[in-house]
Write an enzyme that holds these catalytic residues in place. Structure first.
Site, PDB file in Angstrom:
ATOM      1  N   LYS A 150       3.973   4.782  -8.309  1.00  0.00           N
ATOM      2  CA  LYS A 150       4.847   4.263  -7.247  1.00  0.00           C
ATOM      3  C   LYS A 150       6.258   4.839  -7.422  1.00  0.00           C
ATOM      4  CE  LYS A 150       2.001   0.188  -6.554  1.00  0.00           C
ATOM      5  NZ  LYS A 150       1.964  -1.239  -6.169  1.00  0.00           N
ATOM      6  N   HIS A 170      -1.980   2.256   1.402  1.00  0.00           N
ATOM      7  CA  HIS A 170      -1.703   1.167   0.466  1.00  0.00           C
ATOM      8  C   HIS A 170      -1.064  -0.005   1.217  1.00  0.00           C
ATOM      9  CE1 HIS A 170       0.133  -1.097  -2.833  1.00  0.00           C
ATOM     10  NE2 HIS A 170      -0.759  -0.525  -3.612  1.00  0.00           N
ATOM     11  N   GLU A 207      -8.522  -3.287  -2.598  1.00  0.00           N
ATOM     12  CA  GLU A 207      -7.374  -3.974  -3.189  1.00  0.00           C
ATOM     13  C   GLU A 207      -7.042  -5.200  -2.335  1.00  0.00           C
ATOM     14  OE1 GLU A 207      -4.783  -0.795  -5.577  1.00  0.00           O
ATOM     15  OE2 GLU A 207      -4.321  -0.819  -3.445  1.00  0.00           O
TER      16      GLU A 207
END
Length: 260
Positions: free
Chosen positions: A17, A105, A181
């Site tokens: 990240k 994401h 996720e």
């Protein structure tokens, strides 16, 4: 359709990240490179996704390892070149040695307005340029106190929309990785429950049907040492977060994948 088992070739990696400075990123990458022989001997694909600023330096480090570590990028644009200020070309990513591109994401969806349609176009660009899309999918809401089957059904419905949009945009024979996720589990103290994750990921594998290209499904969301053993019936590997900042934790995960 009968259950589709996880693949034999496992995979694990992490995205940094925007946590590390350039110097820390390069030091970390060298430590990751030192795990390449263990991963290769364990039949595990190892990947690292640093920030854009350090991609070329990381590529140089990883290209010198005798055993491969796949280099990833945290995003891309869906056009190869042009007047797109501030964007990153998938063609350029391929040229510097990127193999995997992370897309969709939860942070990109929430903070920057990424949509399923936009992610699908990016996935097509990634495949067009000879790389593998790693597409993050997951439900927003945590399971309620109701029946477990209801929570699984809700998660699968949300993920199905995200997955089918991307799959429709890429050739049937292309490789793709989906990282399941659950948004509510990202950054939590514990990963999502075993029964929930295994039930959801088995259904996600069915959604991919009879695709000719390889499909691998990872779990991400507070994953770390001990997670894979619980989830191996449903997933091919793990997408690690902050637990992987300590390289020793990543080493433990690779060892666990080797044993199980």
């Amino acid at each position: 359709m009968p259950p589709v088992p996880p693949l034999e070739r496992r995979i694990v990696g992490t995205s940094l990240k925007m946590y590390f400075s350039p110097s820390r990123t390069l030091s970390y990458t060298k430590n990751i490179a030192s795990l390449a022989p263990l991963a290769a001997a364990s039949n595990v694909d190892l990947f690292l996704i640093p920030d854009f600023l350090n991609l070329t330096s990381c590529a140089s480090i990883l290209s010198s390892t005798p055993d491969p570590v796949l280099l990833g990028a945290q995003d891309t644009y869906f056009e190869d070149y042009g007047a797109f200020t501030g964007e990153v070309s998938p063609q350029s990513l391929k040229d510097i040695g990127v193999s995997i591109v992370e897309l969709g994401h939860a942070e990109r969806r929430r903070l920057f307005g990424e949509t399923d349609g936009n992610i699908a176009k990016k996935a097509a660009a990634v495949v067009r340029n000879g790389m593998i899309p790693l597409i993050c999918v997951g439900e927003v809401s945590a399971p309620s106190s109701g029946p477990a089957s209801a929570a699984v059904g809700m998660a699968v419905r949300e993920c199905r929309t995200q997955m089918l949009s991307a799959l429709a945009a890429i050739p049937d024979g292309s490789e793709v990785i989906f990282a399941y996720e659950p948004v509510w589990a990202i950054g939590a103290s514990e990963p999502a429950g075993k029964d929930h994750v295994v039930a959801v990921t088995k259904e996600l594998r069915r959604i991919c049907g009879e695709r000719k290209g390889r499909v691998r499904i990872l779990y991400g969301g507070s994953a770390g040492p001990g997670t894979f053993e619980n989830l191996k019936e449903g997933v091919d590997g793990l997408f690690l977060g902050r637990f992987a900042h300590e390289v020793g934790n990543l080493e433990k995960v690779i060892e666990e994948m080797k044993r199980t």
